[in-house]
Design an enzyme around this catalytic site. Structure first.
Site: not given
Length: 443
Positions: A205, A387
């Protein structure tokens, strides 16, 4: 009777919203059954190392695709954490309960669950070794161990201190995310000097440090403390995001928001009591920075069990972190063809997000079944990564890209570089149901 307005007569912004909502189930990963096919009969022993999203998703798919296989999951962890939600907990959007579930609720019936941690791999002997000393033989192996958060590279860092003295970090656990939110609330009521960090290693992430920066600034604006505060983003790299067009977009936004950015500055030490951080340049020069609030993003690498085994890359850009040596297209190990990798552990150019697992879990399961059947792995992964980059409460950018850093939007009517309420809704409302569908092997 009222006439229903034709879509073409609606204003463009509203039309884009309706089109996006119509397509949302596709992006969110609405549950869908696997294509009808006869299960392959086999007595193969399959060991899956790790019970995160990748490990359980592949287990559920293999349970449907194989008849007679012995599937074993090795992992001590009984709580299943929705890690994409950690930034929402850490910024006050979600309660911590929303990122907590039980692994037992998602594993397929009939598997064996060894509640121990993997301590080592012996791929020559086709054996997994557990921390408790158990040796588990396999015919086929799926490595899904995730990453190791290497806080030890930062002198003075204490994960147990997160939430105190302005120290925050969203990555370690739900508790750390919750403590980060508490520290953020304390800081934003008074303001001061905020330091946000980014290491030079591959990250799971990679958007989280950016989301935390955007949301901290948004919380300070709402608290009215921006005027007496400063936010600095210290990157150990030459950028803040690996996709250039996204990097440039974010830097432009931060310039407009008054967020200072410095490059090639690695966090090497922290004095928690004194609230002082030390950064080093590639030339070895050091500089101390005082802070009232700091977000620490740890360097990341493969867990020791992979890093110290024959499964790790031995040369090239992924060898330093000990990442799993897989072919980036098939996700099959390059030297041990009965081994596959899924998720964050893979030594590939990109792909350490839940969205990556969403697209690659079906591929890994399919390719593994092909190999079990004596055929070649024949499906290829393009490195898809997604994302949903939060820019403020109620707005986000839906960024999707591949191995080459090319933007690959799945909703053509949504500009990936333009923040929108729809992308925020995707992040906050839709993506966890999609995650659960992937986890259960339905997508």
């Amino acid at each position: 009777m009222k006439n229903t307005p034709v879509l073409s007569t609606i204003d463009p912004a509203r039309r884009r919203w309706l089109q996006a909502m119509a397509a949302a189930p596709l992006v969110a990963g609405a549950a869908a059954p696997l294509p009808a096919r006869a299960a392959l009969k086999t007595n193969a022993r399959i060991v899956i190392a790790g019970s995160g999203l990748g490990g359980i998703a592949v287990a559920n798919r293999l349970a449907q695709l194989l008849d007679g296989a012995k599937i074993t999951i090795v992992d001590r962890k009984e709580e299943h954490n929705y890690q994409p939600g950690y930034t929402l907990v850490a910024t006050g959007v979600w309660p911590v309960a929303k990122v907590r579930d039980r692994n037992a609720d998602f594993q397929p019936a009939g598997i064996e669950w060894v509640k121990d941690m993997v301590a080592g791999f012996d791929p020559v002997a086709n054996t997994v070794v557990t921390a408790g000393g158990q040796r588990i033989p396999y015919d086929f192996l799926v490595v899904a161990t995730g990453v190791h958060l290497d806080y030890a590279q930062i002198a003075g860092m204490d994960v147990a201190a997160i939430g105190r003295e302005g120290l925050t970090s969203v990555y370690p656990s739900p508790e750390a995310a919750q403590a980060t939110w508490a520290a953020m609330q304390t800081f934003t009521t008074k303001g001061g000097n905020a330091v946000m960090t980014l290491p030079a290693t591959p990250l799971k992430c990679a958007g989280a440090p950016l989301k935390m920066t955007f949301m901290l600034r948004d919380r300070m604006a709402k608290a009215g403390t921006l005027g007496t505060s400063k936010i600095s983003f210290e990157s150990a790299l030459g950028n803040v995001f690996g996709v250039k067009v996204v990097n440039d977009n974010v830097l432009e936004r931060w310039k407009a928001l008054g967020i200072d950015v410095a490059f090639s500055r690695k966090l090497t030490a922290i004095d928690i009591g004194a609230r002082r951080a030390t950064f080093s340049s590639p030339e070895g020069e050091t500089q101390e920075m005082p802070y009232d609030f700091i977000h620490v993003v740890p360097p990341m690498r493969a867990p020791d069990a992979v890093k110290n085994s024959e499964l790790a890359w031995k040369e090239g850009p992924f060898s330093a972190g000990g990442w799993l040596e897989v072919d980036k297209s098939t996700l099959q190990h390059r030297r041990f063809p009965n081994v596959f990798g899924i998720g964050d552990i893979n030594g590939t150019p990109r792909g350490k997000t839940a969205a990556t697992v969403k697209k690659s879990a079906p591929l890994v399961a399919h390719n593994l079944v092909e190999v079990i059947a004596g055929r070649q792995a024949n499906e290829n992964f393009d490195g898809y990564t997604s994302c949903p980059l939060i820019t403020r409460e109620g707005s986000a950018m839906l960024i999707e890209f591949d191995y080459e850093g090319r933007l690959t939007p799945t909703l053509p009517m949504i500009d990936p570089l333009q923040d929108s309420f729809f992308a925020w809704v995707m992040k906050v409302r839709m993506l966890k149901p999609a995650y659960m569908a992937v986890l259960k092997g339905r997508v």
